[in-house]
Design a protein around this motif. Structure first.
Motif, PDB file in Angstrom:
ATOM      1  N   LEU A 183      49.577  47.308  39.096  1.00 56.29           N
ATOM      2  CA  LEU A 183      49.083  48.118  40.103  1.00 56.29           C
ATOM      3  C   LEU A 183      47.765  47.594  40.609  1.00 56.29           C
ATOM      4  CD1 LEU A 183      48.906  50.783  41.465  1.00 56.29           C
ATOM      5  CD2 LEU A 183      47.882  51.822  39.531  1.00 56.29           C
ATOM      6  N   PHE A 184      46.758  46.999  39.864  1.00 50.85           N
ATOM      7  CA  PHE A 184      45.733  46.457  40.366  1.00 50.85           C
ATOM      8  C   PHE A 184      46.021  45.190  41.352  1.00 50.85           C
ATOM      9  CE2 PHE A 184      43.334  49.294  37.865  1.00 50.85           C
ATOM     10  CZ  PHE A 184      42.172  49.266  38.254  1.00 50.85           C
ATOM     11  N   ARG A 185      46.797  44.470  40.968  1.00 52.83           N
ATOM     12  CA  ARG A 185      47.279  43.222  41.633  1.00 52.83           C
ATOM     13  C   ARG A 185      47.636  43.848  43.116  1.00 52.83           C
ATOM     14  NH1 ARG A 185      49.794  41.151  37.848  1.00 52.83           N
ATOM     15  NH2 ARG A 185      51.940  41.682  38.239  1.00 52.83           N
ATOM     16  N   GLU A 186      48.677  44.646  42.979  1.00 50.28           N
ATOM     17  CA  GLU A 186      49.303  45.152  44.480  1.00 50.28           C
ATOM     18  C   GLU A 186      48.366  45.856  45.139  1.00 50.28           C
ATOM     19  OE1 GLU A 186      52.830  48.007  46.039  1.00 50.28           O
ATOM     20  OE2 GLU A 186      52.564  47.911  43.618  1.00 50.28           O
ATOM     21  N   LEU A 187      47.284  46.425  44.684  1.00 56.51           N
ATOM     22  CA  LEU A 187      46.477  47.414  45.415  1.00 56.51           C
ATOM     23  C   LEU A 187      45.525  46.294  46.069  1.00 56.51           C
ATOM     24  CD1 LEU A 187      45.532  50.418  43.091  1.00 56.51           C
ATOM     25  CD2 LEU A 187      46.723  50.444  45.426  1.00 56.51           C
ATOM     26  N   LEU A 188      45.009  45.421  45.354  1.00 54.11           N
ATOM     27  CA  LEU A 188      44.064  44.399  45.817  1.00 54.11           C
ATOM     28  C   LEU A 188      44.688  43.626  46.929  1.00 54.11           C
ATOM     29  CD1 LEU A 188      42.322  45.346  43.412  1.00 54.11           C
ATOM     30  CD2 LEU A 188      41.488  42.728  43.298  1.00 54.11           C
ATOM     31  N   GLY A 189      46.084  43.319  46.783  1.00 52.82           N
ATOM     32  CA  GLY A 189      46.913  42.609  47.666  1.00 52.82           C
ATOM     33  C   GLY A 189      47.008  43.124  48.987  1.00 52.82           C
ATOM     34  N   THR A 201      38.363  50.400  36.855  1.00 52.36           N
ATOM     35  CA  THR A 201      39.295  51.088  36.214  1.00 52.36           C
ATOM     36  C   THR A 201      38.905  51.860  35.275  1.00 52.36           C
ATOM     37  OG1 THR A 201      41.165  50.566  34.478  1.00 52.36           O
ATOM     38  CG2 THR A 201      39.297  49.222  34.246  1.00 52.36           C
ATOM     39  N   HIS A 202      39.569  53.141  34.916  1.00 50.51           N
ATOM     40  CA  HIS A 202      39.161  54.350  34.133  1.00 50.51           C
ATOM     41  C   HIS A 202      40.236  54.737  33.408  1.00 50.51           C
ATOM     42  CE1 HIS A 202      36.727  58.161  33.499  1.00 50.51           C
ATOM     43  NE2 HIS A 202      37.976  58.297  32.833  1.00 50.51           N
ATOM     44  N   CYS A 203      40.484  54.513  32.156  1.00 46.32           N
ATOM     45  CA  CYS A 203      41.731  54.775  31.216  1.00 46.32           C
ATOM     46  C   CYS A 203      41.370  55.881  30.119  1.00 46.32           C
ATOM     47  CB  CYS A 203      42.438  53.379  30.792  1.00 46.32           C
ATOM     48  SG  CYS A 203      42.832  52.305  32.231  1.00 46.32           S
ATOM     49  N   HIS A 204      42.323  56.663  30.061  1.00 44.15           N
ATOM     50  CA  HIS A 204      42.372  57.457  28.859  1.00 44.15           C
ATOM     51  C   HIS A 204      43.199  57.071  27.603  1.00 44.15           C
ATOM     52  CE1 HIS A 204      39.626  61.072  30.170  1.00 44.15           C
ATOM     53  NE2 HIS A 204      39.807  60.235  31.316  1.00 44.15           N
ATOM     54  N   ASN A 205      42.958  57.613  26.565  1.00 44.08           N
ATOM     55  CA  ASN A 205      43.725  56.889  25.368  1.00 44.08           C
ATOM     56  C   ASN A 205      44.708  57.636  24.655  1.00 44.08           C
ATOM     57  OD1 ASN A 205      43.701  54.494  23.823  1.00 44.08           O
ATOM     58  ND2 ASN A 205      42.787  55.752  22.168  1.00 44.08           N
ATOM     59  N   LEU A 215      41.768  46.185  30.011  1.00 43.74           N
ATOM     60  CA  LEU A 215      41.679  44.793  30.007  1.00 43.74           C
ATOM     61  C   LEU A 215      42.813  44.085  30.941  1.00 43.74           C
ATOM     62  CD1 LEU A 215      40.823  44.256  26.087  1.00 43.74           C
ATOM     63  CD2 LEU A 215      39.231  43.977  28.390  1.00 43.74           C
ATOM     64  N   ALA A 216      43.879  44.923  30.915  1.00 42.65           N
ATOM     65  CA  ALA A 216      44.783  44.216  32.052  1.00 42.65           C
ATOM     66  C   ALA A 216      44.440  44.391  33.325  1.00 42.65           C
ATOM     67  CB  ALA A 216      46.391  45.306  31.616  1.00 42.65           C
ATOM     68  N   ALA A 217      43.618  45.488  33.607  1.00 44.28           N
ATOM     69  CA  ALA A 217      43.128  45.509  34.942  1.00 44.28           C
ATOM     70  C   ALA A 217      42.159  44.437  35.213  1.00 44.28           C
ATOM     71  CB  ALA A 217      42.395  47.066  35.179  1.00 44.28           C
ATOM     72  N   GLY A 221      41.936  41.574  38.420  1.00 44.96           N
ATOM     73  CA  GLY A 221      40.991  41.864  39.627  1.00 44.96           C
ATOM     74  C   GLY A 221      40.068  42.934  39.423  1.00 44.96           C
ATOM     75  N   ALA A 222      40.083  43.858  38.327  1.00 44.43           N
ATOM     76  CA  ALA A 222      39.164  44.946  38.550  1.00 44.43           C
ATOM     77  C   ALA A 222      37.629  44.170  37.611  1.00 44.43           C
ATOM     78  CB  ALA A 222      39.430  45.973  37.263  1.00 44.43           C
ATOM     79  N   ARG A 223      36.700  44.620  38.361  1.00 39.66           N
ATOM     80  CA  ARG A 223      35.170  44.192  37.971  1.00 39.66           C
ATOM     81  C   ARG A 223      34.368  45.140  37.720  1.00 39.66           C
ATOM     82  NH1 ARG A 223      37.779  40.662  36.759  1.00 39.66           N
ATOM     83  NH2 ARG A 223      37.766  38.391  37.511  1.00 39.66           N
TER      84      ARG A 223
END
Length: 518
Positions: A183-189, A201-205, A215-217, A221-223
């Motif tokens: 998803l991040f790869r697609e959004l940044l592209g 990125t903001h992830c719940h568990n 970490l996948a984000a 490209g997530a920084r």
């Protein structure tokens, strides 16, 4: 060259949404100062529009923190954003974090808004936030279940409106690492002006994958990573700051970025947050758990003794373990005690509070051969409660337990300066103590949780007790520490009652549906 990975800590906002984990203004300031010592980039100190108490707490953190950016959450409406702007105004570096839901289920059933209405509200919110600060973050709540085409439209428009950080939240903990990274790869592209903002990125568990997804984000490209100390957060929690930081640091061969975090402050920060919120850290928790660097297997022990790296990928001292023994004892002076408290980030409200804490320290030193920093944290855990807020206080306790006899307890408590006496029998000495307290307090509360953890090692260790009470839908935690578990339990129970009775001074971050956040 490695990119900077921004660490955005939301312990005092999203983490505080854990039942009973609400914090006073003074507690938030203590945590804020420790997060700054940890060198967190952005501290989300709360939700300014949630309550007057939360507004004041954010403002106090903004005044106290000098290096880190202080942030307030705000829904995409004028009232929230103006309130957030006022709250963070004193900060040397300030941010407003505004959000609105973008998934079909949220837009239809919660917001009752069309896509165009949501888009307009998002742009309007970012533009208004820019009037208070140049540092504006926009979040698309429930991005994980949003249509990608609509996400691209919203993100392009909000960046054009002035958003400098774009946050993509997995609000419900639904994603898996491969999908989240893609998803991040697609959004940044696909977003034309993606290079004009930092992607977060903001992830719940909920499925146990918050750290893996985060970490996948980062790998795509997530920084910026939004995370909490000890993984604290509503439901199953958030991504753990300590795990994110140490994964990036330990696997620098995989992650082409670095953080500014001072890793040696990780364990002290973990312990402070645990003490204040009443949420103990499980022993096998990565990085900060008591067993994180323990080796029981003979094969492992032999290997570590020969060469640490045979079974350890991190050094315990690098994250703050092993450097927390206090060299004070019963002969130590007041100045040495005060200096050590300052090193731990603890500033007491007055000389009277310091004197009282020092007296308790001396009493503890008479009971324990070795004093640790954890003992000090527990010793001063209640100092953020003012005398006006501390209605109930334990004066004395006698508990008796004998095989074949029903245990009983006799207590004397101070109720705003007036001594109340009572005794009762119960299933055990702790139960009898609680029953005796209720005989005179009549709180009408329900006990949700009772847990005991040893603060340090040894049979002379202080026991740290957490009591969680509920009444009329409100949940509070109380904590107490003592070398006598029954005494610690009574202290914890009274602490919870005090918090239940001072609702106007406490935060209440258990927001309803309409104020749900990323």
């Amino acid at each position: 060259m490695q990119d900077q990975l921004i660490i955005f800590d939301t312990t005092m906002r999203d983490g505080e949404q854990s039942p009973g984990a609400s914090m006073t203004r003074e507690e938030k300031v203590r945590i804020g100062k420790q997060l700054e010592r940890l060198r967190v980039d952005v501290i989300e100190a709360g939700f300014a529009a949630a309550s007057a108490g939360d507004f004041e707490a954010i403002r106090a953190v903004a005044e106290a923190v000098k290096e880190s950016t202080v942030c307030s959450l705000a829904r995409a409406n004028e009232t929230d954003i103006r309130r957030a702007g006022e709250a963070v105004a004193p900060a040397a570096r300030r941010r407003i974090h505004t959000f609105i839901a973008t998934s079909p289920i949220h837009m239809k059933l919660k917001l009752r808004m069309s896509e165009e209405q949501v888009l307009e509200a998002a742009v309007r919110a970012v533009r208004l936030a820019r009037q208070f600060t140049d540092d504006v973050e926009f979040s698309a709540e429930d991005a994980v279940r949003s249509e990608v085409d609509f996400l691209c439209r919203v993100f392009e428009a909000t960046i054009a409106a002035g958003a400098t950080t774009i946050n993509v939240p997995d609000t419900v903990g639904y994603s898996v690492p491969e999908r989240w990274g893609a998803l991040f790869r697609e959004l940044l592209g696909r977003v034309p002006n993606a290079d004009k903002a930092v992607w977060s990125t903001h992830c719940h568990n909920d499925l146990g994958m918050a750290v893996a997804n985060s970490l996948a984000a980062v790998m795509n490209g997530a920084r910026q990573v939004e995370c909490t100390i000890n993984g604290l957060g509503e439901r199953a929690g958030n991504a753990s700051l300590e795990e994110i930081v140490m994964a990036v640091k330990t696997r620098s061969d995989v992650f082409s970025c670095r953080t500014a975090i001072d890793a040696t402050q990780i364990v002290p920060t973990s312990k402070l947050v645990s003490t204040i919120t009443g949420y103990p850290v499980q022993p096998n928790k990565a990085v900060v758990g008591a067993n994180a660097f323990a080796h029981e297997s003979g094969i492992h022990q032999d290997g570590v003794l020969k060469h640490r790296e045979t079974y350890e990928i991190m050094r315990a001292e690098d994250v703050g373990w092993g450097a927390n023994r206090l060299t004070l004892g019963k002969l130590s002076g007041r100045n040495a005690f005060k200096t050590r408290l300052a090193e731990l980030g603890v500033t007491l409200a007055s000389e009277e509070a310091l004197n009282a804490a020092f007296t308790r320290f001396k009493e503890l030193a008479d009971k324990k051969r070795e004093i640790f920093d954890e003992d000090l944290q527990a010793l001063v855990s209640d100092e953020s409660v003012t005398p006006e807020q501390e209605r109930f206080k334990l004066v004395s306790l006698v508990a008796h337990s004998e095989t074949g006899e029903q245990p009983f307890a006799r207590v004397v408590i101070s109720d705003a300066g007036h001594e109340l006496r009572s005794e009762a029998r119960g299933a055990g000495p702790v139960d009898a103590s609680f029953q005796a307290i209720e005989e005179v307090v009549h709180s009408g509360t329900e006990l949700l949780l009772y847990s005991v953890n040893n603060i340090t090692t040894g049979t002379d260790s202080q026991g740290e007790v957490t009591v969680r009470l509920t009444k009329d839908g409100r949940v509070v935690n109380g904590m107490g520490a003592d070398t006598d578990i029954v005494v610690a339990s009574a202290k914890a129970y009274l602490s919870a009652l005090n918090k239940m009775g001072i609702s106007s001074a406490r935060m209440n971050p258990q927001y309803g549906e309409e104020t749900a956040a990323p």
